[in-house]
Design an enzyme around this catalytic site. Structure first.
Site, PDB file in Angstrom:
ATOM      1  N   HIS A   1       0.781  -1.269  -0.043  1.00  0.00           N
ATOM      2  CA  HIS A   1       0.086  -0.014   0.008  1.00  0.00           C
ATOM      3  C   HIS A   1       0.773   1.280  -0.047  1.00  0.00           C
ATOM      4  O   HIS A   1       0.470   2.345   0.542  1.00  0.00           O
ATOM      5  CB  HIS A   1      -0.924  -0.158   1.319  1.00  0.00           C
ATOM      6  CG  HIS A   1      -1.760  -0.971   0.903  1.00  0.00           C
ATOM      7  ND1 HIS A   1      -3.381  -0.787   0.381  1.00  0.00           N
ATOM      8  CD2 HIS A   1      -2.341  -2.382   1.457  1.00  0.00           C
ATOM      9  CE1 HIS A   1      -4.037  -1.596   0.211  1.00  0.00           C
ATOM     10  NE2 HIS A   1      -3.636  -2.876   0.975  1.00  0.00           N
TER      11      HIS A   1
ATOM     12  N   GLY B   1      -7.876 -14.195  -7.381  1.00  0.00           N
ATOM     13  CA  GLY B   1      -8.151 -13.897  -5.852  1.00  0.00           C
ATOM     14  C   GLY B   1      -7.015 -14.230  -4.850  1.00  0.00           C
ATOM     15  O   GLY B   1      -7.448 -14.015  -3.690  1.00  0.00           O
ATOM     16  N   ALA B   2      -5.926 -14.481  -5.440  1.00  0.00           N
ATOM     17  CA  ALA B   2      -4.925 -14.984  -4.440  1.00  0.00           C
ATOM     18  C   ALA B   2      -3.841 -13.879  -4.091  1.00  0.00           C
ATOM     19  O   ALA B   2      -3.127 -14.050  -3.295  1.00  0.00           O
ATOM     20  CB  ALA B   2      -4.192 -16.302  -4.949  1.00  0.00           C
TER      21      ALA B   2
ATOM     22  N   ASP C   1       1.535  -3.933  -9.642  1.00  0.00           N
ATOM     23  CA  ASP C   1       1.383  -4.990 -10.230  1.00  0.00           C
ATOM     24  C   ASP C   1       1.679  -5.053 -11.708  1.00  0.00           C
ATOM     25  O   ASP C   1       2.155  -6.048 -12.218  1.00  0.00           O
ATOM     26  CB  ASP C   1      -0.155  -5.673  -9.910  1.00  0.00           C
ATOM     27  CG  ASP C   1      -0.433  -5.365  -8.326  1.00  0.00           C
ATOM     28  OD1 ASP C   1       0.523  -5.479  -7.737  1.00  0.00           O
ATOM     29  OD2 ASP C   1      -1.555  -5.581  -8.436  1.00  0.00           O
TER      30      ASP C   1
HETATM   31  C1  GLA Z   1      -2.850  -4.152  -5.022  1.00  0.00           C
HETATM   32  C2  GLA Z   1      -2.811  -3.123  -6.054  1.00  0.00           C
HETATM   33  C3  GLA Z   1      -1.364  -2.589  -5.817  1.00  0.00           C
HETATM   34  C4  GLA Z   1      -0.892  -2.384  -4.495  1.00  0.00           C
HETATM   35  C5  GLA Z   1      -1.112  -3.381  -3.464  1.00  0.00           C
HETATM   36  C6  GLA Z   1      -0.940  -3.101  -2.356  1.00  0.00           C
HETATM   37  O1  GLA Z   1      -2.224  -5.356  -5.395  1.00  0.00           O
HETATM   38  O2  GLA Z   1      -2.933  -3.482  -7.198  1.00  0.00           O
HETATM   39  O3  GLA Z   1      -1.203  -1.456  -6.493  1.00  0.00           O
HETATM   40  O4  GLA Z   1      -1.394  -1.099  -4.071  1.00  0.00           O
HETATM   41  O5  GLA Z   1      -2.463  -4.014  -3.541  1.00  0.00           O
HETATM   42  O6  GLA Z   1       0.376  -2.933  -2.003  1.00  0.00           O
END
Ligand code: GLA
Length: 380
Positions: free
Chosen positions: A37, A123-124, A173
């Site tokens: 986050h 969902g994992a 991600d």
């Molecule tokens: C999800 C979001 C990312 C990041 C994470 C928490 O995976 O897609 O952008 O914010 O949560 O770190």
């Protein structure tokens, strides 16, 4: 199944359905060692792509139709290029969102057929959605010779998720899916987008992912709420320090002085983020020094922060972390990703892995009444 077997089975499926030879693109899921986050707060993250991926098989059509088939859901979506909009089939939205981004940028496309499949568990918390978006963006870019560079594909994938999936995710991600390199994690500065590959060498230690097999429905709405709470915190500080743009510029002292008196919840959220950035930078030094025990301790602290301060954990994730916390063979463990379900990431001494899996599976089953599944993290 091995990579080339999955790729072949997706291509075969494509030939059966559309009677044509496709281009096949593979885009991996990701783990994140530490830095959760922090991405949408212009902080740092430390992800790496894994050996589980989404595959998009694609070929052009002569008309303006879009035909999509999901091998995972055994489901079809049909639409037209002239009317790209959000669908009730949520799996199709990740592809349509990319198409929408290309159209916003004025790219002229023809119709196309897609078969999508792969082995990233949904969902994992391993970013199957980002992998679909990146694979689609890369595939369309190749197929129609659009000449978009990888960083812009990443940015488009992030925006596709905002607009067609409704989650205001950060860039981690997609960046990990597109830029990862074998045997290294990416230390990414989410403000400047400068990045560095940090070798992940952990003699005798494996990364074990334990999947709670739950995904609570508040995940998306709470994610967006956390983002707003962080922005609110920045606003409180900015009224005293106009140069502050994000939590990246904020110190604990500023939070104590300007946020704590205003709102206790916002204070806790922001404090977690500021501390997590500090932990990540120190964790990178641990990694460079080979001090995995120190990195592991920080991961436990991160979990504690995510659970108590940021409040994005859940009883299943907490159970899995609590369960291994006092086991000397587990150097670090924490929930991973957005939260409210998905996996924990654990640094485990190799010789103890079988026992740990057996023990934790039994306890989880009797306490939570669910099975866990587990994977080892292998590089892309
Ligand atoms: C999800 C979001 C990312 C990041 C994470 C928490 O995976 O897609 O952008 O914010 O949560 O770190």
């Amino acid at each position: 199944m091995k990579k080339n077997e999955i790729s072949k089975s997706i291509a075969d499926k494509f030939k059966n359905i559309y009677d044509a030879r496709p281009l096949v693109i593979r885009s991996p899921g990701r783990v994140n060692i530490i830095g959760e986050h922090t991405d949408y707060n212009e902080g740092y993250v430390l992800p790496a792509a894994i050996d589980k991926a989404i595959y998009i098989a694609i070929s052009k059509r002569d008309d303006e139709l879009i035909r999509l088939f999901s091998a995972e859901f055994n489901d079809v979506f049909e639409g037209k290029l002239s009317t790209v909009e959000k669908s009730e089939k949520y799996w199709a939205n990740y592809i349509l969102g990319i198409l929408n981004q290309l159209q916003i940028r004025g790219h002229e496309l023809q119709g196309f057929n897609i078969v999508m499949g792969g082995d990233v568990p949904i969902g994992a918390g391993l970013s199957s959605s980002a992998a679909i978006e990146c694979a689609t963006a890369f595939a369309l870019n190749e197929l129609f010779h659009l000449n978009i560079d990888k960083l812009n594909l990443v940015k488009m994938a992030q925006l596709a998720e905002h607009s067609f999936a409704g989650v205001k995710v950060g860039i981690m991600d997609m960046f990990a899916s597109m830029f990862s390199k074998k045997d290294s994690v990416i230390k990414l500065d989410c403000r400047s987008l400068d990045f560095e590959y940090v070798p992940l060498k952990m003699e005798g230690i494996k990364i074990l992912l334990l999947n709670t097999n739950v995904k609570h429905s508040l995940a998306s709405s709470e994610y967006n709420t956390r983002r707003q709470q962080c922005e609110k915190g920045v606003e409180y500080v900015k009224s005293h320090f106009s140069e502050v743009e994000s939590l990246r510029d904020v110190t604990i002292e500023m939070l104590d002085q300007f946020v704590a008196p205003k709102d206790e919840i916002i204070y806790r959220r922001c404090k977690y983020v500021v501390e997590e950035n500090i932990r990540l930078l120190a964790g990178c030094d641990d990694l460079k020094k080979g001090d995995i025990a120190a990195l592991g301790r920080k991961m436990f602290q991160t979990h504690n922060g995510l659970s108590k301060q940021y409040e994005v954990s859940c009883k299943e994730l907490d159970f899995l972390v609590d369960h291994v916390k006092n086991n000397p063979a587990v150097l670090g463990a924490r929930m991973m990703g957005g939260g409210f379900g998905g996996c924990t990431i654990n640094l485990v001494k190799e010789e103890a892995i079988n026992n740990i899996i057996k023990e934790v599976s039994e306890s989880y089953k009797s306490a939570i009444l669910f099975d866990i599944s587990f994977f080892f993290m292998y590089f892309y």
